[in-house]
Design a protein around this motif. Structure first.
Motif, PDB file in Angstrom:
ATOM      1  N   VAL A  14      -4.441  -9.172 -18.472  1.00 28.99           N
ATOM      2  CA  VAL A  14      -3.548  -8.710 -16.816  1.00 28.99           C
ATOM      3  C   VAL A  14      -2.539  -8.913 -16.528  1.00 28.99           C
ATOM      4  CG1 VAL A  14      -4.251  -8.474 -15.008  1.00 28.99           C
ATOM      5  CG2 VAL A  14      -6.086  -8.857 -16.880  1.00 28.99           C
ATOM      6  N   LEU A  15      -1.606  -7.941 -15.240  1.00 26.44           N
ATOM      7  CA  LEU A  15      -0.736  -8.502 -14.384  1.00 26.44           C
ATOM      8  C   LEU A  15      -0.728  -7.448 -13.164  1.00 26.44           C
ATOM      9  CD1 LEU A  15       2.636  -8.580 -14.028  1.00 26.44           C
ATOM     10  CD2 LEU A  15       3.769  -6.678 -15.227  1.00 26.44           C
ATOM     11  N   ILE A  16      -0.592  -7.751 -12.980  1.00 26.41           N
ATOM     12  CA  ILE A  16      -0.978  -7.155 -11.093  1.00 26.41           C
ATOM     13  C   ILE A  16       0.167  -7.344 -10.640  1.00 26.41           C
ATOM     14  CG2 ILE A  16      -1.946  -7.969  -9.007  1.00 26.41           C
ATOM     15  CD1 ILE A  16      -4.149  -9.557 -10.441  1.00 26.41           C
ATOM     16  N   ILE A  17       1.207  -6.534 -10.313  1.00 23.55           N
ATOM     17  CA  ILE A  17       1.916  -6.067  -9.535  1.00 23.55           C
ATOM     18  C   ILE A  17       1.309  -6.371  -7.636  1.00 23.55           C
ATOM     19  CG2 ILE A  17       3.859  -4.462  -9.115  1.00 23.55           C
ATOM     20  CD1 ILE A  17       3.799  -3.619 -11.392  1.00 23.55           C
ATOM     21  N   ARG A  18       2.002  -7.001  -7.115  1.00 29.45           N
ATOM     22  CA  ARG A  18       1.469  -6.862  -5.813  1.00 29.45           C
ATOM     23  C   ARG A  18       2.806  -6.411  -4.707  1.00 29.45           C
ATOM     24  NH1 ARG A  18       1.485 -11.327  -1.858  1.00 29.45           N
ATOM     25  NH2 ARG A  18       2.872 -12.602  -3.075  1.00 29.45           N
ATOM     26  N   ARG A  19       3.012  -5.110  -4.368  1.00 29.51           N
ATOM     27  CA  ARG A  19       4.257  -4.920  -3.170  1.00 29.51           C
ATOM     28  C   ARG A  19       4.308  -5.728  -1.898  1.00 29.51           C
ATOM     29  NH1 ARG A  19       5.253   0.814  -4.370  1.00 29.51           N
ATOM     30  NH2 ARG A  19       4.825   0.627  -6.513  1.00 29.51           N
ATOM     31  N   THR A  20       4.888  -6.083  -1.581  1.00 27.12           N
ATOM     32  CA  THR A  20       5.616  -7.475   0.044  1.00 27.12           C
ATOM     33  C   THR A  20       5.625  -6.638   0.961  1.00 27.12           C
ATOM     34  OG1 THR A  20       7.601  -7.125  -0.720  1.00 27.12           O
ATOM     35  CG2 THR A  20       6.614  -8.934  -2.021  1.00 27.12           C
ATOM     36  N   GLU A  21       5.743  -5.219   0.582  1.00 23.35           N
ATOM     37  CA  GLU A  21       6.246  -4.402   2.092  1.00 23.35           C
ATOM     38  C   GLU A  21       4.651  -3.172   2.044  1.00 23.35           C
ATOM     39  OE1 GLU A  21       9.795  -3.457   2.261  1.00 23.35           O
ATOM     40  OE2 GLU A  21      10.822  -5.102   2.531  1.00 23.35           O
ATOM     41  N   ASP A  22       3.542  -4.157   1.181  1.00 24.53           N
ATOM     42  CA  ASP A  22       2.773  -2.896   1.498  1.00 24.53           C
ATOM     43  C   ASP A  22       1.894  -2.732   2.621  1.00 24.53           C
ATOM     44  OD1 ASP A  22       0.756  -1.411   0.576  1.00 24.53           O
ATOM     45  OD2 ASP A  22       0.763  -2.304  -1.515  1.00 24.53           O
ATOM     46  N   GLU A  23       2.186  -1.826   3.364  1.00 28.47           N
ATOM     47  CA  GLU A  23       1.006  -1.156   4.530  1.00 28.47           C
ATOM     48  C   GLU A  23      -0.328  -0.329   4.618  1.00 28.47           C
ATOM     49  OE1 GLU A  23       2.991   2.413   3.437  1.00 28.47           O
ATOM     50  OE2 GLU A  23       3.840   0.273   2.714  1.00 28.47           O
ATOM     51  N   VAL A  24      -0.687  -0.777   3.165  1.00 31.71           N
ATOM     52  CA  VAL A  24      -2.041   0.170   2.856  1.00 31.71           C
ATOM     53  C   VAL A  24      -3.231  -0.675   2.660  1.00 31.71           C
ATOM     54  CG1 VAL A  24      -2.973   1.867   1.630  1.00 31.71           C
ATOM     55  CG2 VAL A  24      -0.780   2.505   1.964  1.00 31.71           C
ATOM     56  N   ILE A  25      -2.709  -1.916   1.715  1.00 31.91           N
ATOM     57  CA  ILE A  25      -3.898  -2.665   0.957  1.00 31.91           C
ATOM     58  C   ILE A  25      -3.833  -4.102   1.865  1.00 31.91           C
ATOM     59  CG2 ILE A  25      -4.051  -1.799  -1.244  1.00 31.91           C
ATOM     60  CD1 ILE A  25      -3.265  -3.781  -1.992  1.00 31.91           C
ATOM     61  N   CYS A  26      -2.959  -4.075   2.958  1.00 33.39           N
ATOM     62  CA  CYS A  26      -2.977  -5.312   4.404  1.00 33.39           C
ATOM     63  C   CYS A  26      -4.104  -5.260   5.117  1.00 33.39           C
ATOM     64  CB  CYS A  26      -1.155  -5.710   4.258  1.00 33.39           C
ATOM     65  SG  CYS A  26      -0.401  -6.312   2.815  1.00 33.39           S
ATOM     66  N   LEU A  27      -4.745  -6.322   5.629  1.00 31.45           N
ATOM     67  CA  LEU A  27      -5.229  -6.243   6.478  1.00 31.45           C
ATOM     68  C   LEU A  27      -5.085  -5.693   7.990  1.00 31.45           C
ATOM     69  CD1 LEU A  27      -8.393  -8.292   5.128  1.00 31.45           C
ATOM     70  CD2 LEU A  27      -8.421  -5.833   4.992  1.00 31.45           C
ATOM     71  N   ARG A  28      -3.708  -7.121   7.902  1.00 28.33           N
ATOM     72  CA  ARG A  28      -2.812  -7.018   8.991  1.00 28.33           C
ATOM     73  C   ARG A  28      -1.639  -6.570   8.686  1.00 28.33           C
ATOM     74  NH1 ARG A  28      -6.587 -10.821   8.584  1.00 28.33           N
ATOM     75  NH2 ARG A  28      -4.683 -12.665   6.578  1.00 28.33           N
ATOM     76  N   GLU A  29      -0.775  -5.875   9.699  1.00 31.06           N
ATOM     77  CA  GLU A  29       0.228  -5.357   9.091  1.00 31.06           C
ATOM     78  C   GLU A  29       1.222  -6.134   9.151  1.00 31.06           C
ATOM     79  OE1 GLU A  29       3.204  -1.994  10.860  1.00 31.06           O
ATOM     80  OE2 GLU A  29       1.843  -2.619  12.194  1.00 31.06           O
ATOM     81  N   ASN A  30       1.784  -6.390   8.514  1.00 29.55           N
ATOM     82  CA  ASN A  30       3.111  -6.722   7.824  1.00 29.55           C
ATOM     83  C   ASN A  30       2.707  -8.941   7.991  1.00 29.55           C
ATOM     84  OD1 ASN A  30       5.603  -5.366   8.627  1.00 29.55           O
ATOM     85  ND2 ASN A  30       5.135  -5.145  10.753  1.00 29.55           N
TER      86      ASN A  30
END
Length: 533
Positions: free
Chosen positions: A390-406
């Motif tokens: 399994v490979l999980i790719i994380r977007r470090t500036e993701d604005e959708v699946i973060c519970l708190r912005e930034n």
């Protein structure tokens, strides 16, 4: 074919959009005659008005009631309006039919379509593929309801949550509200790409994307029918004879407003893989609604199609899901454990925390009930049952699946990684190691290197320890490696595994993943004569 029947077929035949050239990427838009153009415009306008009316029906009913149109006396003008619209609609269809009947291009297309419907051979399929038209008229090329019995399998399903009778009875009013909410606006909020108006807005972009896949990538369109009678719009790019990675098929599952025409397929294509894209039920040319059961049946049909129609073995298939497409991908991985690997990009562990986070606090109990009962998109529960890489790719500036912005630490991809690693390596990921891992995940890629140096993580040593364990025991999960490790060794192994299972991509949620970041998930390779010294 008689003249009258031909006119009738022209009236109710599919809208022809584009014609592709017989040689090379030559294409042109279909030019309808004036009668057909006028009829189509009127019918399309009435369709848009109808869609707007459906979405605004609660307000319209109130207005009509206040103005007395819902009384016996008020039905007269309302009936006249409906009659007038019906007459306009009939005249529009007649004009459209006559316009098409007088157009040789449309008659040639209609003849090609009829031939393909009677017998779909490679020749008739090739001739039909020269036209882009409304997908509902495309012939079915793979039907799950006619698949041989020996190819069917028993699927893994998540356990049903049981409650005591009293608790169930007290929740009946909330269950009714939750059911109505999910089956009206709720599923559209979760999957906005299923909304007709959004698809109409994106129509030209979808056409351009589809044309690009067909013209420049030699894409082939297929209609796949599921066991629950939905038709799934798919696009296949065959690279088996042209690229080094072409013998591996990447099956792409899009996000909640994503379509294969403008979605993640391009990443796998540019990386040189054979690629199969599909649209969720209710998206693009696919029928149905994207409820979990229909999603499961859709991705199951796509996989069966890939194996038995396209000829790819499961061990040569990589499942690739972006955002909410991680749900379909993880379900497929759980039920097809022999696939080569799973890549999930910008996805989450469980949709419930995200749903609660985006809704008013006083809705929490209803939201929780609605999600758990009707749209329980728990990616982790399914992915935990897959035994492969399994490979999980994380977007470090993701604005959708973060519970708190930034706040990178609030990215739900972190939770997916932690839960998965804890299930797979329970003796390594104890509470102290989870705390270290959370600190590691709270920083982006550049700072992670410093973190690894701080804990003296040696990749070669960690890899050798894993190889030794696997050669002595097995590759199956959960692994008992780490049972005799000291805390320092567990910390090092925990950070090593986190680095292998997750890659960071400095981007927002909807940015296309670069082809160079698309690589098969990491796996421990153990030679048959491996000896650790």
């Amino acid at each position: 074919m008689s003249t009258l029947k031909t006119v009738w077929n022209c009236m109710f035949g599919p809208r022809l959009i584009k014609i592709y050239g017989n040689e090379g990427p030559v294409e042109k838009f279909y030019q309808p005659h004036s009668f057909e153009k006028w009829g189509d415009q009127v019918i399309h306008s009435l369709y848009v008005i109808w869609k707007i009316g459906v979405y605004t029906s609660p307000f319209l009913v109130g207005i009509l009631y206040q103005r007395g149109y819902l009384t016996v006396e008020g039905l007269g003008p309302f009936t006249k309006l409906v009659t007038s619209i019906s007459v306009i609609l009939i005249v529009s269809y007649c004009c459209k039919g006559l316009g098409r009947f007088s157009n040789p291009t449309y008659l040639n297309f209609l003849s090609t379509l009829e031939a393909a419907r009677k017998e779909l051979t490679p020749e008739t399929k090739h001739q039909l593929s020269l036209y882009d038209f409304e997908f509902h008229s495309w012939p079915v090329e793979f039907d799950m309801r006619t698949v041989r019995k020996d190819t069917t399998k028993t699927f893994i399903n998540k356990p049903i949550l049981h409650q005591n009778v009293l608790q169930y009875l007290t929740q009946i009013p909330f269950r009714i509200i939750a059911y109505v909410a999910i089956h009206t606006f709720g599923i559209r909020l979760i999957y906005p790409g299923s909304i007709g108006i959004i698809q109409m807005i994106l129509e030209q972009s979808l056409l351009q994307g589809r044309s690009r896949l067909i013209e420049h990538n030699q894409g082939e369109r297929f209609k796949v029918r599921t066991c629950d009678n939905n038709d799934i719009d798919t696009m296949f790019i065959d690279r088996r004879k042209s690229t080094q990675n072409g013998n591996t098929l990447v099956i792409c599952s899009e996000g909640n407003a994503g379509f294969y025409e403008i979605g993640i397929m391009i990443t796998a294509i540019e990386a040189g893989y054979s690629t199969l894209g599909w649209n969720h039920p209710g998206f693009g040319g696919s029928t149905g609604k994207p409820f979990p059961t229909q999603e499961q049946n859709a991705v199951d049909a796509v996989l069966q199609f890939a194996i038995y129609k396209l000829g790819f073995k499961p061990e040569n298939i990589i499942l690739f899901g972006w955002s909410i497409g991680g749900y379909s991908t993880s379900w497929a991985a759980m039920n097809y454990p022999d696939v080569r690997g799973v890549i999930v990009d910008a996805t989450f562990d469980d949709i419930l925390p995200l749903a609660i986070n985006h809704m008013p606090s006083w809705w929490e109990s209803i939201v929780k009930l609605a999600i758990r009962e009707y749209v329980n998109l728990n990616v982790f529960e399914q992915l935990a049952k897959y035994p492969g890489p399994v490979l999980i790719i994380r977007r470090t500036e993701d604005e959708v699946i973060c519970l708190r912005e930034n706040e990178l630490s609030s990215n739900r991809g972190n939770d997916l990684l932690i839960k998965l690693l804890r299930v797979r390596y329970p003796y390594i990921f104890e509470d102290r190691q989870i705390d270290v891992l959370k600190q590691y995940l709270s920083v982006a890629f550049a700072s992670q290197d410093l973190f690894l140096k701080k804990y003296n993580v040696n990749e070669n040593v960690c890899n050798s320890l894993l190889q030794t364990y696997i050669s002595e025991y097995s590759k199956s999960f959960p692994m008992k490696i780490g049972e005799e490790f000291q805390d320092q060794d567990k910390n090092q192994m925990a950070l090593f595994l986190a680095r292998k299972y997750m890659k960071d991509f400095k981007a927002t949620h909807c940015t296309n993943l670069p082809a160079e970041m698309f690589q098969p998930p990491w796996d421990v390779n153990v030679e048959s004569d491996f000896v650790f010294t």
